[in-house]
Design a protein around this motif. Structure first.
Motif, mmCIF file in Angstrom:
data_model
loop_
_atom_site.group_PDB
_atom_site.id
_atom_site.type_symbol
_atom_site.label_atom_id
_atom_site.label_comp_id
_atom_site.label_asym_id
_atom_site.label_seq_id
_atom_site.Cartn_x
_atom_site.Cartn_y
_atom_site.Cartn_z
ATOM 1 N N PHE A 7 75.990 -12.340 24.613
ATOM 2 C CA PHE A 7 75.684 -13.600 24.620
ATOM 3 C C PHE A 7 74.175 -13.825 23.811
ATOM 4 O O PHE A 7 73.971 -14.807 22.798
ATOM 5 N N PHE A 8 73.288 -13.292 24.373
ATOM 6 C CA PHE A 8 71.916 -13.301 23.954
ATOM 7 C C PHE A 8 71.635 -12.874 22.688
ATOM 8 O O PHE A 8 70.746 -13.532 21.897
ATOM 9 N N THR A 9 72.158 -11.792 22.479
ATOM 10 C CA THR A 9 72.116 -11.114 21.075
ATOM 11 C C THR A 9 72.623 -12.002 20.063
ATOM 12 O O THR A 9 71.930 -12.358 19.057
ATOM 13 N N THR A 10 73.672 -12.672 20.207
ATOM 14 C CA THR A 10 74.300 -13.760 19.383
ATOM 15 C C THR A 10 73.413 -14.962 19.310
ATOM 16 O O THR A 10 73.050 -15.317 17.976
ATOM 17 N N LEU A 11 72.874 -15.297 20.219
ATOM 18 C CA LEU A 11 71.953 -16.590 20.256
ATOM 19 C C LEU A 11 70.911 -16.371 19.505
ATOM 20 O O LEU A 11 70.289 -17.238 18.658
ATOM 21 N N VAL A 12 70.174 -15.341 19.787
ATOM 22 C CA VAL A 12 68.892 -14.806 19.164
ATOM 23 C C VAL A 12 69.060 -14.625 17.560
ATOM 24 O O VAL A 12 68.290 -15.180 16.738
ATOM 25 N N GLN A 13 70.151 -14.065 17.143
ATOM 26 C CA GLN A 13 70.644 -13.834 15.679
ATOM 27 C C GLN A 13 70.751 -15.032 15.144
ATOM 28 O O GLN A 13 70.325 -15.222 13.851
ATOM 29 N N ARG A 14 71.526 -16.148 15.687
ATOM 30 C CA ARG A 14 71.731 -17.218 15.010
ATOM 31 C C ARG A 14 70.578 -18.208 14.851
ATOM 32 O O ARG A 14 70.842 -19.033 13.898
ATOM 33 N N PHE A 15 69.961 -18.214 15.887
ATOM 34 C CA PHE A 15 69.024 -19.514 16.044
ATOM 35 C C PHE A 15 67.435 -18.964 16.225
ATOM 36 O O PHE A 15 66.673 -20.181 16.090
ATOM 37 N N LEU A 16 67.071 -17.929 16.133
ATOM 38 C CA LEU A 16 65.653 -17.635 16.329
ATOM 39 C C LEU A 16 65.207 -17.494 14.754
ATOM 40 O O LEU A 16 65.349 -16.397 14.253
ATOM 41 N N PRO A 17 64.388 -18.363 14.311
ATOM 42 C CA PRO A 17 64.005 -18.258 12.892
ATOM 43 C C PRO A 17 62.715 -17.173 12.923
ATOM 44 O O PRO A 17 62.302 -16.804 13.873
ATOM 45 N N MET A 422 69.135 -5.994 20.776
ATOM 46 C CA MET A 422 68.603 -7.037 21.348
ATOM 47 C C MET A 422 69.520 -7.263 22.724
ATOM 48 O O MET A 422 69.193 -7.601 23.696
ATOM 49 N N GLY A 423 70.887 -6.804 22.783
ATOM 50 C CA GLY A 423 71.546 -6.934 23.827
ATOM 51 C C GLY A 423 70.627 -6.059 25.151
ATOM 52 O O GLY A 423 71.061 -6.606 26.116
ATOM 53 N N TYR A 424 70.480 -4.902 24.672
ATOM 54 C CA TYR A 424 69.711 -4.005 26.022
ATOM 55 C C TYR A 424 68.538 -4.457 26.274
ATOM 56 O O TYR A 424 68.138 -4.591 27.493
ATOM 57 N N CYS A 425 67.816 -5.062 25.237
ATOM 58 C CA CYS A 425 66.347 -5.812 25.750
ATOM 59 C C CYS A 425 66.383 -6.956 26.454
ATOM 60 O O CYS A 425 65.913 -7.054 27.502
ATOM 61 N N VAL A 426 67.418 -7.634 26.284
ATOM 62 C CA VAL A 426 67.632 -8.966 27.021
ATOM 63 C C VAL A 426 68.022 -8.475 28.507
ATOM 64 O O VAL A 426 67.627 -9.129 29.386
ATOM 65 N N THR A 427 68.888 -7.536 28.445
ATOM 66 C CA THR A 427 69.090 -7.090 29.960
ATOM 67 C C THR A 427 67.979 -6.587 30.761
ATOM 68 O O THR A 427 67.801 -6.785 31.924
ATOM 69 N N THR A 428 67.100 -5.953 29.914
ATOM 70 C CA THR A 428 66.009 -5.437 30.618
ATOM 71 C C THR A 428 65.082 -6.530 30.969
ATOM 72 O O THR A 428 64.280 -6.434 32.048
ATOM 73 N N LEU A 429 64.743 -7.667 30.071
ATOM 74 C CA LEU A 429 64.269 -8.767 30.514
ATOM 75 C C LEU A 429 64.556 -9.556 31.933
ATOM 76 O O LEU A 429 63.805 -9.678 32.582
#
Length: 444
Positions: A7-17, A422-429
C-alpha cells in the motif's frame, strides 16, 4: 505487513513528487501563512523571503562536501577490494542479506555519503557471488542501513549544531557532540538499530518463488576508463600528465591534511564539527585514490548527487527568513509548547520532523526549517538542547524509509526504481520507530 508495504509503495509512487517541488510548495505555504497569521502583508513577506534566500550558501557547500567526500572515498580501489573480500564471506542468500544490512548500517555511522554508495556496491558484489540472492531486496537492505546515519559521525544536525557560525547558533548556541552523538540515548538507538536491522531484513527476505534473481553478468561493473594521456612528439608523458598522475603529490597533500587535523585535535581536544569531518574524508579519499586525476574523476561522479542540495537549500533559506522575520516561527513555537511537556517534547519533535521530511528530505534542511521553532520551545520547556536537536535528526533519518530521495544514488548504481524497494523500507519504518521512541523517551 506485506499488504501494508504494498500500500505504501503504491502511495509513494503515485503521490510523492520530486523534493524540489515540495520545496516550492512549502515556500508558498509559509508565504501565505505569514500573511494570514501575522500582521505582515505580501510585500513584506516577499522581502523576508528574498533577504534570506542566499543565507545558506556556505552551509549548502558543507552539506555537498559530506556527500561528495564520502562518495569519492567509497569508490576508491582499496574500499572496492575490501567489499569484494567481505562479499566472499556470504555463502547463502540469508548471510548475504545480513552482511549487506550490517555493512551499510556501519558504513553510514561513519559517513552517510560513504555508506549509501558502499551499501549499493556491496549489494551488487553479493548478488554477483551468491546464487539465489534477490537483487532488489539486497539494494533495499543497503538503503535500510541508512537509518543509522544521523546518530553517526557525519550526522548533519549534530555536526552543524557544533560548528561556529551555523544558521541556528544565535537561537540555540553551540551544542557540543558530547551532548548529541556521544550520549547514552544515541548509543542505545544506534546500537539498537545495528542489532535489529539485520535480524529484521533476514525475516523479511523473499523466499521460493518470491525471489527475483538477476543474471550476474548484467551486474558486471564497467571499469573506469584510464586517464587519457595527451599525445606528444616525445615518447615521454608531458609534465601536466605526470602531475595529474603523481602519487607523490597526493601523498603530500594527504600528509598536509592529517598534520592539520592532528594539530587541531591536540590544541582543541577531540572537538569535531562538520569542517573537520569533511577534511578527514577529503584527505583520506585523495590518499586512497593515489593520484589527483583519479580522485577528481571520483569527485566528478559524486557531484551529480548534490543537485538536490544545490537547488533546494536557497529555498530552505528563504523559508527560514520568512519564519524568523515575520514572527511565524514564534507562533509555531508557542503552538508546540502548548501540546508538549518536558517528557513528551522529544518524541513529539521526532514525529514532527518525520512529517517535515516529506517536504524537506535533508538533515541540514531540517535544522534550518525546524530549528527556529523546535529549539526555542525546548528552551522554554527546560528540555536539553542536545536531545531536541537529535529528535529533529532522528525524525529525518526515520522517515527516509518512506521518502526515497536519498535512495536515488543507490538505485542509480543498481539500475532499479524506488518501487522495487519501498515496500521493505516502509515495513522497516514501522519497526524502527519503536527503537527511536524508546531511546528518546526513556534514555535521555
Amino acid at each position: 505487513m506485506k499488504a501494508l508495504s504494498n500500500f505504501f509503495t503504491t502511495l509513494v509512487q503515485r503521490f510523492l513528487p520530486d523534493p524540489f517541488v515540495f520545496a516550492l510548495i512549502l515556500t508558498l505555504i509559509l508565504f501565505v501563512s505569514g500573511i494570514v497569521f501575522t500582521p505582515h502583508g505580501p510585500i513584506e513577506m516577499v522581502q523576508f523571503w528574498g533577504s534570506g534566500f542566499w543565507n545558506l550558501l556556505a552551509f549548502a557547500m558543507q552539506m555537498s562536501l559530506v556527500l561528495v567526500t564520502g562518495h569519492a572515498l567509497a569508490s576508491s580501489p582499496l574500499v572496492k577490494k575490501w567489499l569484494v573480500n567481505i562479499a566472499l564471506l556470504a555463502k547463502t542468500p540469508a548471510q548475504g542479506v545480513i552482511l549487506v544490512t550490517l555493512g551499510a548500517a556501519m558504513a553510514c555511522t561513519i559517513n552517510w555519503g560513504f555508506g549509501l554508495i558502499v551499501g549499493a556496491l556491496f549489494a551488487k558484489e553479493v548478488a554477483k557471488r551468491v546464487p539465489g540472492s534477490d537483487y532488489r531486496f539486497l539494494i533495499a537492505c543497503a538503503y535500510i542501513g541508512f537509518l543509522t546515519w544521523h546518530g553517526g559521525l557525519s550526522g548533519s544536525i549534530p555536526l552543524v549544531a557544533a560548528t561556529p557560525g551555523n544558521p541556528m547558533e544565535k537561537t540555540a548556541g553551540l551544542i557540543p557532540l558530547s551532548d548529541t552523538i556521544f550520549t547514552g540515548y544515541n548509543l542505545f538507538i544506534t546500537f539498537g538499530l545495528l542489532i535489529v536491522l539485520p535480524i529484521m531484513t533476514r525475516l523479511m527476505m523473499p523466499t521460493g518463488k518470491e525471489v527475483v534473481e538477476i543474471d550476474p553478468r548484467l551486474l558486471a561493473e564497467d571499469e573506469m576508463a584510464p586517464a587519457t594521456v595527451v599525445e606528444t612528439t616525445s615518447s615521454k608523458p608531458t609534465f601536466a600528465v605526470r602531475m595529474e598522475n603523481s602519487r607523490f603529490l597526493s601523498l603530500t597533500i594527504a600528509l598536509l591534511g592529517y598534520s592539520y587535523l592532528i594539530y587541531y585535535f591536540a590544541t582543541n581536544g577531540f572537538k569535531m564539527d562538520i569542517n573537520t569531518v569533511n577534511l578527514l574524508f577529503f584527505t583520506t579519499g585523495i590518499l586512497l585514490h593515489r593520484t589527483p586525476l583519479s580522485y577528481m574523476n571520483a569527485v566528478s561522479n559524486a557531484a551529480k548527487g548534490t543537485a538536490g542540495i544545490v537547488i533546494q537549500f536557497p529555498f530552505y533559506a528563504g523559508i527560514q527568513g520568512m519564519m524568523e522575520l515575520s514572527g511565524l516561527g514564534g507562533k509555531l513555537t508557542n503552538a508546540f509548547i502548548s501540546i508538549s511537556n518536558e517528557t513528551t517534547f522529544p518524541f513529539l519533535a521526532f514525529l514532527s520532523s518525520g512529517v517535515v521530511n516529506f517536504f524537506v528530505p535533508s538533515g541540514g534542511g531540517h535544522w534550518v526549517v525546524q530549528g527556529p521553532f523546535i529549539m526555542p520551545a525546548a528552551e522554554q520547556l527546560g528540555v536539553d538542547p542536545g536531545i531536541a536537536a537529535m529528535a529533529i535528526a532522528y525524525g529525518e533519518a526515520w522517515m527516509n524509509m518512506a521518502q526515497p530521495f536519498w535512495a536515488l544514488p543507490a538505485l542509480a548504481i543498481a539500475g532499479l526504481g524506488a518501487r522495487d524497494i519501498m515496500g521493505y523500507c516502509v515495513t522497516t519504518l514501522i519497526v524502527s520507530g519503536f527503537i527511536f521512541a524508546i531511546g528518546l523517551t526513556f534514555f535521555h
